[in-house]
Design an enzyme around this catalytic site. Structure first.
Site, PDB file in Angstrom:
ATOM      1  N   ARG A  57       8.891   8.581  -1.449  1.00  0.00           N
ATOM      2  CA  ARG A  57       7.994   7.429  -1.327  1.00  0.00           C
ATOM      3  C   ARG A  57       7.992   6.923   0.104  1.00  0.00           C
ATOM      4  O   ARG A  57       8.882   7.225   0.887  1.00  0.00           O
ATOM      5  CB  ARG A  57       8.380   6.321  -2.288  1.00  0.00           C
ATOM      6  CG  ARG A  57       9.660   5.552  -2.018  1.00  0.00           C
ATOM      7  CD  ARG A  57       9.503   4.161  -1.398  1.00  0.00           C
ATOM      8  NE  ARG A  57       8.306   3.440  -1.632  1.00  0.00           N
ATOM      9  CZ  ARG A  57       8.082   2.592  -2.637  1.00  0.00           C
ATOM     10  NH1 ARG A  57       9.027   2.332  -3.496  1.00  0.00           N
ATOM     11  NH2 ARG A  57       6.942   1.969  -2.769  1.00  0.00           N
ATOM     12  N   LEU A  74       0.845  -1.194   0.000  1.00  0.00           N
ATOM     13  CA  LEU A  74       0.000   0.000   0.000  1.00  0.00           C
ATOM     14  C   LEU A  74       0.879   1.243   0.000  1.00  0.00           C
ATOM     15  O   LEU A  74       0.587   2.236   0.638  1.00  0.00           O
ATOM     16  CB  LEU A  74      -0.915  -0.007   1.232  1.00  0.00           C
ATOM     17  CG  LEU A  74      -2.134   0.901   1.187  1.00  0.00           C
ATOM     18  CD1 LEU A  74      -3.041   0.531   0.032  1.00  0.00           C
ATOM     19  CD2 LEU A  74      -2.892   0.847   2.490  1.00  0.00           C
ATOM     20  N   CYS A  75       2.012   1.177  -0.660  1.00  0.00           N
ATOM     21  CA  CYS A  75       2.960   2.283  -0.665  1.00  0.00           C
ATOM     22  C   CYS A  75       2.501   3.394  -1.601  1.00  0.00           C
ATOM     23  O   CYS A  75       1.687   3.189  -2.487  1.00  0.00           O
ATOM     24  CB  CYS A  75       4.336   1.792  -1.084  1.00  0.00           C
ATOM     25  SG  CYS A  75       4.996   0.533   0.005  1.00  0.00           S
ATOM     26  N   THR A  76       3.057   4.574  -1.366  1.00  0.00           N
ATOM     27  CA  THR A  76       2.718   5.753  -2.149  1.00  0.00           C
ATOM     28  C   THR A  76       4.001   6.466  -2.542  1.00  0.00           C
ATOM     29  O   THR A  76       4.954   6.496  -1.776  1.00  0.00           O
ATOM     30  CB  THR A  76       1.848   6.720  -1.312  1.00  0.00           C
ATOM     31  OG1 THR A  76       0.703   6.012  -0.853  1.00  0.00           O
ATOM     32  CG2 THR A  76       1.416   7.909  -2.120  1.00  0.00           C
TER      33      THR A  76
END
Length: 150
Positions: free
Chosen positions: A72, A55-57
């Site tokens: 990030r 669920l990284c951004t």
């Protein structure tokens, strides 16, 4: 005895999956298993976990001086993996001690740098100075599970 047969079946199934992975990805996981003694099934699950629980951004911005920044986070986890008692993603806490910065070199010269976690075959975040940066992130749409099926 029952666990041994279940474990053997799991290893067999993982070997089939490893052969189906693209390029040298499966061979890299097998090599890590042989070098460390960590079961192939454990490494396979670790490497596939991002595909299921990631669920990284990331964001890319340019400042007033024209400098480009790529930021990030590594906040692995979806709703089932959230620890409401401690308000933390369970997988994030498990992977935090494994985060590594890798300097990939050839002939003593840096090809690119990567931030990843120990035991991961591939690049989650990469940077080639003066060239480009890349990050793998989650994106949810109506085809969320298509990558797991194909």
């Amino acid at each position: 005895k029952r666990w041994n047969s279940t474990s053997a079946l799991l290893e067999f199934m993982v070997d089939l999956e490893l052969r189906a992975l693209p390029n040298d990805y499966g061979r890299e996981i097998k090599g890590m298993s042989e070098a460390t003694g960590i079961p192939r099934a454990d490494l396979f699950i670790l490497n596939m976990a991002y595909e299921v629980w990631g669920l990284c951004t990331s964001m890319v911005i340019q400042d007033d001086a024209g400098e480009v920044w790529h930021g990030r986070n590594l906040d692995f986890g979806l709703f089932p993996a959230f620890d409401f008692k401690h308000l933390q993603w369970t997988m994030t806490e498990a992977l935090r001690p494994l985060v590594v910065n890798v300097d990939v070199q050839k002939g003593g010269k840096t090809l690119y740098k990567s931030t990843s976690y120990a035991g991961f075959a591939g690049v989650i975040t990469g940077l080639k100075k003066g060239g480009f940066s890349i990050s793998v992130d989650s994106r949810f749409d109506n085809k969320f599970d298509i990558g797991l099926i194909k």
